[in-house]
Design an enzyme around this catalytic site. Structure first.
Site, mmCIF file in Angstrom:
data_model
loop_
_atom_site.group_PDB
_atom_site.id
_atom_site.type_symbol
_atom_site.label_atom_id
_atom_site.label_comp_id
_atom_site.label_asym_id
_atom_site.label_seq_id
_atom_site.Cartn_x
_atom_site.Cartn_y
_atom_site.Cartn_z
ATOM 1 N N GLY B 73 0.790 -1.226 0.000
ATOM 2 C CA GLY B 73 0.000 0.000 0.000
ATOM 3 C C GLY B 73 0.822 1.276 0.000
ATOM 4 O O GLY B 73 0.282 2.356 -0.189
ATOM 5 N N CYS B 283 -27.757 -8.564 -17.467
ATOM 6 C CA CYS B 283 -27.086 -8.267 -18.738
ATOM 7 C C CYS B 283 -28.011 -8.666 -19.882
ATOM 8 O O CYS B 283 -28.506 -9.784 -19.922
ATOM 9 C CB CYS B 283 -25.770 -9.029 -18.815
ATOM 10 S SG CYS B 283 -24.995 -8.918 -20.452
ATOM 11 N N CYS B 286 -26.184 -11.785 -21.843
ATOM 12 C CA CYS B 286 -25.971 -13.118 -21.271
ATOM 13 C C CYS B 286 -26.889 -13.411 -20.099
ATOM 14 O O CYS B 286 -26.919 -14.530 -19.597
ATOM 15 C CB CYS B 286 -24.508 -13.294 -20.857
ATOM 16 S SG CYS B 286 -24.078 -12.399 -19.332
ATOM 17 N N CYS B 312 -22.943 -6.623 -19.221
ATOM 18 C CA CYS B 312 -21.728 -6.921 -18.463
ATOM 19 C C CYS B 312 -20.634 -5.965 -18.903
ATOM 20 O O CYS B 312 -20.450 -5.723 -20.096
ATOM 21 C CB CYS B 312 -21.231 -8.332 -18.762
ATOM 22 S SG CYS B 312 -22.174 -9.644 -18.003
ATOM 23 N N CYS B 318 -18.590 -12.113 -20.297
ATOM 24 C CA CYS B 318 -19.938 -12.067 -20.869
ATOM 25 C C CYS B 318 -20.048 -13.059 -22.036
ATOM 26 O O CYS B 318 -21.031 -13.774 -22.159
ATOM 27 C CB CYS B 318 -20.263 -10.653 -21.342
ATOM 28 S SG CYS B 318 -21.942 -10.429 -21.964
#
Ligand SMILES: Nc1ncnc2c1ncn2[C@@H]1O[C@H](COP(=O)(O)OP(=O)(O)O)[C@@H](O)[C@H]1O
Ligand SMILES: [Mg+2]
Ligand SMILES: [Zn+2]
Lengths: 276, 358
Positions: B73, B283, B286, B312, B318
């Site tokens: 970090g 979606c 899909c 998606c 997808c």
């Protein structure tokens, strides 16, 4: 119970030399060393603060009040060279020597400073409430509702309209900003608040109300305070005991009533006469 | 309806910001990838080192990455080089990628979830030509994935490395423009100002309403800007099996989330970190309801123009879901119910939705 004890505190601006102390102060009539031009902002200062007590520090502008108050509030000034000892109940050693983390924890939880200049103490882009919340959040409080409740309580205690809580601090009047500073200082229930020139920049009518509010909250919370002012009437109103400073030295100290009624030092007499 | 109204930069708006490229290196238009590649000698890479950067530069970048891995970090400086891409188009990411890639690696590049964007294609081509790597669009097939704004929907594994492109490295810049002051805050883990920002967010919206670049604690020590990924993706970084390297070209900083590092989005005990919600949406291509969806505007059959649908954002997953709508996000693993982002369908319901207060 003695909360804070300070011994031989000193702040100077400049390189310093072996004659700085002897060549400055009340007797010398200056705070600037004639040999090396160092400004001895304060020196040879001994004092103590009892739990719940209000100690006043009074003196003309430049006499070293802020320098002394900042040492006591563990505020660091990078330009300054400091010396002396500050002992605090429940902590070992000299608080002037502690590391950043310890100092930060003390400053967040136990000793709060209300700056003379509002801009040094507040973030004007944050809301008034946010400025107070910062203290609680920095102390590790992670409950939004608890923080919110505490901020509300503090706004009520310091008599700031609750409706203004979520407005930017930049939109507040000078008096309200001063109140937010005080609310922020009280947030984490410190044992000691250092208040530097609490009336600076306020209208006379507002001054009285802020001081009355502070006196009430201070008593209700039982928090000890060091109140610094060039204005004798401020110290007379708030302080149990008073120190008088001149040329970087404490020239007189005692119960406020005694200092006002029976000043020992000639300078204190002049101060009092000039006010009356 | 989604809660895409933002107080901050939405995932799609940092390009104009990046284009201002104030310091260091010459911005080069993306078209000049062609010029750069054409100038390569036909016989191979005369004049250019393997993987475009010289060995010394790559070693320096890797050294910064090692440091970044050692201090999760923490932002580590590196000498960011000019690349044949405009700054803000992934010059930090590509330097990290090229420093890591070897000829055996398969490389995937995604830009806001799509492999097909011009920018992704340019980066892919640069790597193909100079590092002689194979490229892929299949997340499960890639050894190294460079991405802008997304972490794939399919679970990343121990052998994989993810490079995220970073426009703004310091989460604290939101609350203070001074980098010097912010460096001190990081040194002392002094994040009070960021907490005030969250507090004021809740005051204003009733919840923490930060769309992307969500401030996140890494290993309980450093506050990190996870790059403009949606909140949806942030929990995937927590205790992940893979290494994530975050690289900024313009700001010349690298930071990292090593595998199995605790990553915790900042939130209050009583105001949880939440991910984006897509109520009642699936979606259109899909049928997925457990993926990060974006609104797509398409010309509709009826005369008055456009209709808005959801799709998606991860186009490669997808495609797989269109073949097999039941395909779990951890289909390629020998474990099941792997915790990876919100509502992994075959995941344990109690762990699938991870909040910030854990
Ligand atoms: N940063 C500084 N650099 C140099 N001199 C300073 C600085 N701050 C204060 N001083 C000097 O120190 C002396 C004491 O100042 P101060 O403690 O602010 O007095 P007061 O608060 O009583 O007005 C003054 O002579 C002042 O000019
Ligand atoms: Mg002063
Ligand atoms: Zn001297």
């Amino acid at each position: 119970m003695t909360l804070l004890e300070a011994e031989n505190l000193q702040t100077r601006y400049g390189p310093g030399c072996s004659q700085c102390i002897a060549s400055t102060g009340d007797g010398a009539g200056t705070n600037q060393c004639p040999h090396c031009d160092t400004v001895v902002a304060c020196a040879e200062a001994d004092l103590g603060v009892e739990a719940g007590e209000v100690l006043g520090i009074v003196g003309e502008s430049g006499s070293g009040k802020s320098s002394l108050a900042e040492l006591l509030a563990l505020e660091r000034d990078e330009d300054a060279t400091t010396a002396g000892e500050v002992r605090y109940a429940g902590h070992d050693g000299n608080l002037l020597d502690v590391d950043y983390e310890t100092r930060h924890a003390l400053r967040t939880g136990e000793i709060a400073l209300v700056h003379q200049h509002i801009r040094d103490g507040l973030n004007l882009e944050f809301t008034g409430g946010g400025n107070v919340a910062e203290k609680l959040l920095s102390a590790g409080n992670r409950s939004y509702e608890d923080v919110r409740d505490r901020v509300r309580t503090l706004f009520e205690a310091t008599e700031i309209p609750l409706a203004r809580m979520d407005d930017p601090a930049s939109t507040y009047s000078g008096g309200m900003q001063r109140r937010v500073q005080i609310a922020r200082a009280l947030a984490t229930d410190p044992d000691l608040i250092v208040l530097d020139e609490p009336t600076t920049g306020l209208d006379v009518s507002v001054q009285a109300r802020v001081l009355d509010m502070f006196r009430r909250v201070q008593r209700e919370e039982g928090v000890a305070a060091i109140v610094v002012s060039h204005d004798l009437s401020v110290v007379r109103l708030l302080a149990d005991r008073t120190l008088v400073m001149r040329h970087g030295r404490i020239v007189e100290s005692g119960l406020t009533d005694r200092v006002m009624e029976d000043p020992h030092h000639e300078y204190t007499q002049t101060l009092i006469n000039s006010v009356i | 309806m989604t809660d895409h109204t933002t107080t901050d930069d939405a995932p799609s708006d940092d390009r104009s910001f990046d284009d201002s490229a104030p310091d260091g290196g010459m911005p080069v238009s993306t078209a000049s990838v062609d010029a750069a590649l054409e100038s390569l000698d036909d016989d191979g890479l005369t004049g250019y080192n393997y993987a475009y950067l010289d060995e010394h530069t790559k070693r320096e970048v890797r050294r910064s990455m090692l440091k970044a891995v050692a201090i999760p970090g923490h932002q580590v400086p590196y000498a960011s080089r000019p690349m044949p891409l405009a700054r803000g188009w992934g010059t930090g990411g590509i330097q990290a990628s090229l420093s890591l890639l070897g000829p055996e690696d398969r490389f995937k590049v995604i830009d806001q979830g799509a492999d097909e964007s011009v920018n992704a294609a340019n980066i892919r081509r640069l790597a193909e030509t100079t590092a002689e790597v194979e490229t892929t669009t299949d997340t499960t097939d890639a050894d190294l994935i460079q991405s802008r704004h997304r972490i794939p929907e399919e679970v990343l594994t121990a052998g994989q490395r993810l490079v995220l492109q970073v426009p703004i490295t310091d989460a604290l810049r939101k609350v203070d423009p001074s980098d010097a002051a912010n460096r001190r805050r990081h040194a002392h883990k002094n994040y009070g100002k960021m907490w005030v920002h969250l507090y004021e967010n809740v005051v204003e919206y009733g919840e923490i309403n930060i769309a992307s670049r969500y401030p996140t604690m890494v290993a309980g020590r450093y506050l990190m800007d996870p790059s403009p990924i949606p909140r949806w993706d942030v929990p995937k970084l927590d205790d992940a099996d893979h290494l994530t390297v975050l690289a900024a070209g313009r700001e010349a900083r690298i930071y990292a989330v090593p595998p199995h590092t605790a990553v915790e989005p900042l939130a209050f005990e009583d105001r949880d970190f939440t991910v984006e919600r897509f109520p009642e949406q699936a979606c259109h291509a899909c049928g997925s309801t457990d993926t990060y969806l974006v609104e797509v505007s398409e010309e509709s059959a009826d005369e008055d123009g456009f209709e808005t649908r959801y799709a998606c954002n991860d186009s490669s997953f997808c495609r797989k879901r269109r073949e097999n709508p039941e395909l779990p996000k951890d289909h390629h693993l020998d474990r099941e119910g792997v915790d990876w982002g919100p509502e992994t369908p075959d995941g344990d319901a109690s762990t699938a939705q991870r909040g910030g207060s854990e």
